[in-house]
Motif scaffolding. Structure first.
Motif: not given
Length: 146
Positions: A107-118
């Protein structure tokens, strides 16, 4: 997944210990029946009672010792079985914890990937905007120079 082989080994060991405990219990029951049979035979003996009695008492003493030894072994096996079950439970608990930690990490990885994409998208928009402004400023400078 890393603990699964250990968990399976602990369960197999517990099953083996339980089977050995059952076998020891059957031996103890057989010895008890033998002792009871000897008591009955002793009561039926005719003839030289003192010699037969001494032999029967020695046999009974040996069988009682064997019975005691079998019961001790049974208790040891029960202790080992309990230890194996406890170890299996601990491994199951650790596996559950690790599974939970892995889910949290995902979950943390997915959230970090989402933030990085944004953030990447925001930087790309800012860069595009800066290029547009720079182009507008160049045009204005060219017009002033002309």
């Amino acid at each position: 997944e890393q603990l699964r082989p250990q968990l399976e080994a602990a369960v197999a060991a517990a099953n083996q210990q339980e089977a050995a405990a059952q076998a020891a219990n059957q031996i103890a029951e057989g010895l008890q029946r033998t002792v009871e049979d000897l008591h009955r035979q002793l009561a039926q003996l005719q003839g030289n009672e003192s010699e037969a009695l001494a032999l029967a008492e020695r046999t009974i003493a040996v069988l009682r010792q064997e019975l005691s030894d079998a019961r001790s072994e049974l208790e040891q096996l029960r202790g080992k079985t309990q230890a194996a079950e406890d170890e299996g439970e601990e491994l199951r608990r650790r596996l559950e914890e690790m599974t939970h930690e892995l889910a949290q990490a995902r979950l943390l990885t997915e959230a970090a990937e989402t933030r990085a994409g944004e953030q990447l998208q925001a930087h790309e928009l800012a860069l595009e905007d800066a290029r547009r402004r720079a182009g507008t400023e160049r045009e204005a400078a060219a017009q002033l120079a002309a």
